[in-house]
Design an enzyme around this catalytic site. Structure first.
Site, PDB file in Angstrom:
ATOM      1  N   HIS A 361      -4.806  21.411  -0.014  1.00  0.00           N
ATOM      2  CA  HIS A 361      -5.772  22.494   0.240  1.00  0.00           C
ATOM      3  C   HIS A 361      -5.170  23.886   0.212  1.00  0.00           C
ATOM      4  O   HIS A 361      -5.875  24.853   0.496  1.00  0.00           O
ATOM      5  CB  HIS A 361      -6.445  22.312   1.595  1.00  0.00           C
ATOM      6  CG  HIS A 361      -7.337  21.124   1.676  1.00  0.00           C
ATOM      7  ND1 HIS A 361      -8.669  21.170   1.353  1.00  0.00           N
ATOM      8  CD2 HIS A 361      -7.081  19.857   2.037  1.00  0.00           C
ATOM      9  CE1 HIS A 361      -9.210  19.970   1.532  1.00  0.00           C
ATOM     10  NE2 HIS A 361      -8.261  19.150   1.945  1.00  0.00           N
ATOM     11  N   LYS A 552     -15.034  34.665   6.966  1.00  0.00           N
ATOM     12  CA  LYS A 552     -14.013  33.655   6.669  1.00  0.00           C
ATOM     13  C   LYS A 552     -12.864  33.891   7.625  1.00  0.00           C
ATOM     14  O   LYS A 552     -12.866  34.889   8.349  1.00  0.00           O
ATOM     15  CB  LYS A 552     -13.524  33.775   5.222  1.00  0.00           C
ATOM     16  CG  LYS A 552     -13.162  35.215   4.848  1.00  0.00           C
ATOM     17  CD  LYS A 552     -12.756  35.375   3.389  1.00  0.00           C
ATOM     18  CE  LYS A 552     -13.907  35.436   2.432  1.00  0.00           C
ATOM     19  NZ  LYS A 552     -14.057  34.268   1.596  1.00  0.00           N
ATOM     20  N   ARG A 553     -11.858  33.000   7.652  1.00  0.00           N
ATOM     21  CA  ARG A 553     -10.687  33.276   8.473  1.00  0.00           C
ATOM     22  C   ARG A 553     -10.039  34.577   8.023  1.00  0.00           C
ATOM     23  O   ARG A 553     -10.142  34.977   6.858  1.00  0.00           O
ATOM     24  CB  ARG A 553      -9.674  32.131   8.345  1.00  0.00           C
ATOM     25  CG  ARG A 553      -9.975  30.971   9.251  1.00  0.00           C
ATOM     26  CD  ARG A 553      -9.922  31.333  10.728  1.00  0.00           C
ATOM     27  NE  ARG A 553      -8.582  31.451  11.213  1.00  0.00           N
ATOM     28  CZ  ARG A 553      -8.020  30.618  12.078  1.00  0.00           C
ATOM     29  NH1 ARG A 553      -8.706  29.613  12.576  1.00  0.00           N
ATOM     30  NH2 ARG A 553      -6.770  30.797  12.471  1.00  0.00           N
ATOM     31  N   LYS A 558      -6.738  36.874   1.867  1.00  0.00           N
ATOM     32  CA  LYS A 558      -8.191  36.931   1.674  1.00  0.00           C
ATOM     33  C   LYS A 558      -8.680  38.377   1.522  1.00  0.00           C
ATOM     34  O   LYS A 558      -9.797  38.625   1.092  1.00  0.00           O
ATOM     35  CB  LYS A 558      -8.906  36.251   2.841  1.00  0.00           C
ATOM     36  CG  LYS A 558      -8.644  34.737   2.903  1.00  0.00           C
ATOM     37  CD  LYS A 558      -9.364  34.104   4.088  1.00  0.00           C
ATOM     38  CE  LYS A 558      -9.000  32.654   4.308  1.00  0.00           C
ATOM     39  NZ  LYS A 558      -9.752  31.717   3.438  1.00  0.00           N
ATOM     40  N   THR A 660     -15.345  27.883   0.199  1.00  0.00           N
ATOM     41  CA  THR A 660     -16.612  27.156   0.265  1.00  0.00           C
ATOM     42  C   THR A 660     -17.708  28.084   0.776  1.00  0.00           C
ATOM     43  O   THR A 660     -18.879  27.889   0.452  1.00  0.00           O
ATOM     44  CB  THR A 660     -16.504  25.913   1.171  1.00  0.00           C
ATOM     45  OG1 THR A 660     -15.787  26.274   2.354  1.00  0.00           O
ATOM     46  CG2 THR A 660     -15.769  24.793   0.471  1.00  0.00           C
ATOM     47  N   LYS A 664     -21.821  28.709  -0.229  1.00  0.00           N
ATOM     48  CA  LYS A 664     -22.936  28.815   0.721  1.00  0.00           C
ATOM     49  C   LYS A 664     -23.715  30.104   0.489  1.00  0.00           C
ATOM     50  O   LYS A 664     -24.950  30.118   0.497  1.00  0.00           O
ATOM     51  CB  LYS A 664     -22.408  28.776   2.161  1.00  0.00           C
ATOM     52  CG  LYS A 664     -21.766  27.451   2.530  1.00  0.00           C
ATOM     53  CD  LYS A 664     -20.889  27.542   3.783  1.00  0.00           C
ATOM     54  CE  LYS A 664     -19.981  26.305   3.846  1.00  0.00           C
ATOM     55  NZ  LYS A 664     -18.913  26.425   4.863  1.00  0.00           N
TER      56      LYS A 664
HETATM   57  C1  26V Z   1      -2.361  24.188   7.983  1.00  0.00           C
HETATM   58  C2  26V Z   1      -1.923  24.074   9.253  1.00  0.00           C
HETATM   59  C3  26V Z   1      -0.488  24.023   9.446  1.00  0.00           C
HETATM   60  C4  26V Z   1      -0.134  23.416  10.742  1.00  0.00           C
HETATM   61  C5  26V Z   1      -0.901  24.027  11.866  1.00  0.00           C
HETATM   62  C6  26V Z   1      -2.378  23.888  11.713  1.00  0.00           C
HETATM   63  C7  26V Z   1      -2.820  24.036  10.307  1.00  0.00           C
HETATM   64  C8  26V Z   1      -4.153  24.103  10.048  1.00  0.00           C
HETATM   65  C9  26V Z   1      -4.575  24.210   8.753  1.00  0.00           C
HETATM   66  C10 26V Z   1      -3.683  24.250   7.728  1.00  0.00           C
HETATM   67  C11 26V Z   1      -4.070  24.310   6.304  1.00  0.00           C
HETATM   68  C12 26V Z   1      -5.269  24.992   6.083  1.00  0.00           C
HETATM   69  C13 26V Z   1      -5.592  24.846   4.654  1.00  0.00           C
HETATM   70  C14 26V Z   1      -6.998  25.221   4.415  1.00  0.00           C
HETATM   71  O1  26V Z   1      -7.822  25.317   5.292  1.00  0.00           O
HETATM   72  N1  26V Z   1      -7.280  25.425   3.167  1.00  0.00           N
HETATM   73  C15 26V Z   1      -8.597  25.778   2.760  1.00  0.00           C
HETATM   74  O2  26V Z   1      -9.238  24.576   2.364  1.00  0.00           O
HETATM   75  C16 26V Z   1     -10.559  24.807   1.942  1.00  0.00           C
HETATM   76  C17 26V Z   1     -11.180  23.467   1.667  1.00  0.00           C
HETATM   77  O3  26V Z   1     -10.540  22.854   0.607  1.00  0.00           O
HETATM   78  C18 26V Z   1     -10.572  25.718   0.743  1.00  0.00           C
HETATM   79  O4  26V Z   1     -11.899  25.985   0.405  1.00  0.00           O
HETATM   80  C19 26V Z   1      -9.864  27.026   1.065  1.00  0.00           C
HETATM   81  O5  26V Z   1      -9.744  27.819  -0.094  1.00  0.00           O
HETATM   82  C20 26V Z   1      -8.479  26.741   1.610  1.00  0.00           C
HETATM   83  O6  26V Z   1      -7.855  27.928   2.065  1.00  0.00           O
END
Ligand code: 26V
Length: 821
Positions: A361, A552-553, A558, A660, A664
């Site tokens: 992701h 978004k975050r 971003k 995503t 929406k």
């Molecule tokens: C990484 C970590 C690292 C450890 C600590 C907690 C944590 C939480 C989340 C993440 C990875 C986040 C990756 C993510 O959310 N990617 C997003 O995924 C969406 C669904 O596929 C995508 O639409 C977004 O573009 C992408 O940023």
């Protein structure tokens, strides 16, 4: 079940059952019941209605011995469920009627519903959309996750700064879960591996001296949309084992023993609130293993109900790893097969890799998980051995195919060696899976070509793309009821089951009467959001202004700062020429920043500071408004998205894996201003490039810029407005009493090399915004494009996405659940 006509749910029945629950679950009469009591009772009526379907679904899967898919994810951002469940069961009308009889307003009850915020952002929300689609398409599927006591933090602003407050979503009880103590699983951590002689097999590694704790499952029903299927999301909660540190209890150190009991229960205390950064905390590793360990055991347990051995395990089970967070599943399956079932390594490996698949992701290097070998060795000593063995065999194969290529070996190894050694979780996931997918076309290409070129050469058929999607049932039907009704009125209700039917709206795009109705709905949605903003934030909003939305975050890639720079530019233009003709615009931001992300938190303060100045400056005369809505979550998104005119999707090209929110917003008729990034590209291809505002450098251009020592100052030197904006940030012209507040943001864009290419895209973005402004001044032309966006977004339903997973990766088929008596 409920969809057989003769078994219809009536208002009388709902009312009667609600009173029953009010009395026997809450111990209340209607006269003294609180809104929460009413919600609780009604939610239980709905819950009762799905119990039969829930058991019938499991029974059918078992009897037919179907192949099942297990979606393992550290996050499920499901939001509220009540209204969604009412729609899924098709009982909206009788529910309204029933509650009316009791003098209760359904919308008040719905508001009391509890927000399950068990995720950070895109990855967690995607998992929730997938659960909806899998149940609605009658697929035998399970979600496995963690029941965090505290989900994503609540965000408040104090003097414009983000403050994090704990989310206590379980405080009042949660009506959608069913605790299942009878399926409690043991989990082991720490200890060491001893080689013990076995009369049959010689010396065998045995994991001993571990600490044990327990995983208690809580099931949440996932109701298919107007089908009999009720799947489940199983969330694990950590508990101390009764025997936990019995030695310490026995030594009489009661207080310390209880403290240590607490330790076990800390494992599912809190969701890690970082998004796209890997911090490498021991507790996080234990969380990841905890999810994997009890889920895998549960899957094996279920398999054994119908099969006396594990030989056909991969024919009956698919495990999807949502990012690398559950990648230890590969090692855990190997451990169970080899150590507990005494399977030969090669057989175990074949089954494991046929079972597992991995979705990536993010390409951001700081998000890629690596765990120090020393840490894994301490927490999971047997797993480290297994990972080493996997690596050894894998590298042997690589060496055979490419003799003497030590550079290749070093690149693809599961172990990274730079000073200290760490395990590369992405490499483990790739080697241990039969399919690896990115989440949008460009992302999958970059994953192959830029992040893992060697791996994708070694495994040319493993790497595929499955573009993300969203559940239109939440993100149109539920969140935009008026637009949904209009669509159904014009093209029938088939789109609810097959979103592609929205194309039937295309001929209406130029129909003046339809445009009028369509835009009137948008206008009412904007009024509703405007009212909410006025009530909560005391900022007057004009519903005729262009609602420019970025939700978004918060992350530098971003580029919320880029739209802020545009906003500052507009403000400076007005200050220089107060009478200028400028399109009235309302900037709507909502975003949480990771608590430790310094720059992101400064940016929130900057936007809030600009908002105070702009919103109160008489020169602006109400033409610009800036709103930063606190505590962005699923429910807030459902209010903002239907009211948006313009969708900001302006990430640095190559950085947003998919996005995503972009889907929406477009599905609700917002036009996109966006870069050639993530799923924006596919959106452009579907809605037509003439119906979207694409701007900015493309990924390959930025790649080239970076290779030719990109210099942000060249853009600075050649653009006066850019200089002026940056100066305002540098000296904090929004609050001269704190002049150095935003220096770090200024530095990031200049002295620190502008890693996300703001300077290169600034002027291109302004040009695109000018086109937006011109189009918005022509309401009919705008309406036409807006309608075409809605009409052409059918492909982005997560139903399509899930079908692709089911066919290309999981090999599972729908199965209808028969009616129950
Ligand atoms: C990484 C970590 C690292 C450890 C600590 C907690 C944590 C939480 C989340 C993440 C990875 C986040 C990756 C993510 O959310 N990617 C997003 O995924 C969406 C669904 O596929 C995508 O639409 C977004 O573009 C992408 O940023």
């Amino acid at each position: 079940m409920y969809f057989s006509k003769d078994n219809a749910v009536t208002a009388e029945m709902i009312a009667e059952r609600a009173l029953f629950h009010l009395k026997y679950s809450r111990g209340k009469t209607l006269q003294v019941a609180t809104d929460f009591d009413k919600f609780w009772s009604f939610a239980h009526v709905v819950r009762d209605l799905v119990i039969d379907g829930f058991t019938a679904t499991q029974e059918e899967y078992l009897q037919k011995d179907v192949k099942r898919v297990y979606y393992l994810s550290m996050e499920f951002l499901i939001g509220k469920l009540l209204e969604r469940n009412v729609l899924a069961l098709d009982i909206l009308k009788p529910s309204i009627e029933a509650l009316k009889k009791l003098d209760i307003d359904l919308s008040t009850v719905i508001q009391m519903d509890i927000e399950a915020g068990l995720g950070n952002g895109g990855l967690g929300r995607l998992a929730a959309c997938f659960l909806d689609s899998m149940a609605s398409m009658e697929l035998p599927a399970y979600g496995y996750g963690l029941r965090y006591e505290h989900g994503i933090f609540r965000q408040e602003f104090e003097d414009g700064w983000q403050q994090e407050r704990p989310d206590n979503w379980l405080e009042l009880g949660y009506p959608w879960e069913m605790v299942r103590p009878e399926y409690t699983m043991p989990v082991f951590v720490y200890g060491r591996v001893e080689n013990i002689s076995d009369t049959r097999r010689g010396k065998q590694p045995v994991w001993t001296d571990w600490q044990m704790f327990k995983a208690v499952p809580y099931d949440i029903p996932m109701i298919g949309f107007q089908t009999n299927t009720v799947n489940m999301l199983r969330l694990w909660s950590a508990r101390a084992d009764e025997g936990f540190r019995l030695d310490v209890f026995n030594q009489g150190d009661y207080v310390r023993a209880v403290e240590e009991k607490n330790w076990a229960e800390n494992v599912t205390k809190v969701l890690y609130p970082s998004d796209n950064t890997h911090a490498g905390q021991e507790l996080r590793l234990i969380q990841e293993y905890f999810l994997v360990s009890c889920s895998v055991r549960d899957i094996v347990r279920r398999h054994e109900k119908k099969h006396s051995d594990l030989r056909d395990f991969a024919e009956k089970n698919a495990v999807q790893m949502n990012d690398t967070h559950p990648a230890l599943a590969v090692a855990e399956l190997m451990r169970i097969f080899c150590d507990e079932y005494e399977m030969p390594w090669d057989n175990a490996w074949e089954i494991t890799t046929k079972t597992c698949a991995y979705t990536n992701h993010t390409l951001l290097p700081e998000a890629l998980e690596t765990w120090p070998v020393e840490l894994i060795n301490r927490v999971l000593p047997r797993h480290l051995q297994i990972i080493y063995e996997i690596n050894h065999r894998f590298l042997q194969r690589v060496e055979m195919a490419h003799p003497g290529n030590s550079e290749l070996i070093q690149k693809v190894s599961l172990i990274e060696e730079n000073g200290h050694r760490s395990v590369r979780m992405a490499n483990l996931a790739v080697v241990g899976s039969h399919a690896v997918n990115g989440v949008a076309g460009l992302h999958s290409k970059l994953l192959r070509e830029r992040v893992m070129p060697e791996m994708s050469e070694l495994y040319p058929n493993k790497f595929i793309n499955v573009t993300n999607g969203i559940t239109h049932r939440r993100w149109l039907l539920k969140c935009n009821p008026e637009l949904s009704a209009l669509i159904t009125d014009k093209i029938g209700s088939g789109w609810i089951h097959n979103l592609k039917e929205l194309t039937k709206l295309e001929p209406l795009a130029t129909d003046k009467a339809f445009q009028k109705e369509f835009m009137a709905i948008k206008r009412r949605n904007k009024e509703a959001l405007g009212k909410m903003i006025e009530n909560d934030l005391h900022i007057p909003i004009h519903p005729d202004s262009l609602f420019d939305v970025q939700v978004k975050r918060l992350h530098m890639y971003k580029r919320q700062l880029l739209s802020t720079m545009y906003l500052i530019t507009l403000y400076q233009r007005i200050k220089a020429n107060p009478k200028m003709d400028i399109l009235p615009r309302t900037f709507v931001f909502a975003a949480k920043a990771a608590p430790g992300y310094h720059l992101a938190k400064r940016l929130i303060k900057l936007i809030n500071s600009v908002a105070v100045v702009v919103n109160h400056d008489p020169d602006v005369a109400g033409r610009l408004k800036v709103v930063f809505l606190p505590d962005y979550n699923v429910s807030l998104a459902e209010k903002i998205i239907p009211a948006a005119d313009l969708s900001e999707q302006i990430s640095t090209a190559g950085k947003e894996a998919s996005g995503t929110g972009n889907m929406k917003l477009s599905l609700n008729g917002a036009l996109t201003i966006g870069t050639w990034d993530g799923a924006n590209i596919e959106i452009a291809q579907h809605v037509g490039e003439e119906n979207i505002f694409i701007f900015g450098h493309r990924e390959e251009e930025l790649h080239a810029l970076a290779q030719n020592s990109y210099n942000p100052w060249t853009y600075y030197d050649n653009d006066q407005e850019l200089q002026h904006v940056l100066e305002a940030i540098r000296v904090n012209s929004f609050d001269p009493s704190q002049p150095a507040l935003f220096m770090d943001l200024f530095d990031d864009l200049t002295r620190h090399g502008d890693p996300f290419f703001y300077m290169a895209d600034y002027r291109l973005y302004l040009d695109a915004q000018e086109k937006v402004e011109a189009l918005f001044r022509q309401p009919e032309a705008w309406a036409e494009k807006s309608i075409l966006n809605v009409a052409r977004m059918g492909w982005f339903s997560s139903d399509r996405t899930i079908n692709e997973y089911a066919e290309k990766i999981w090999g599972i088929k729908p199965i209808s659940i028969p009616d129950t008596e």
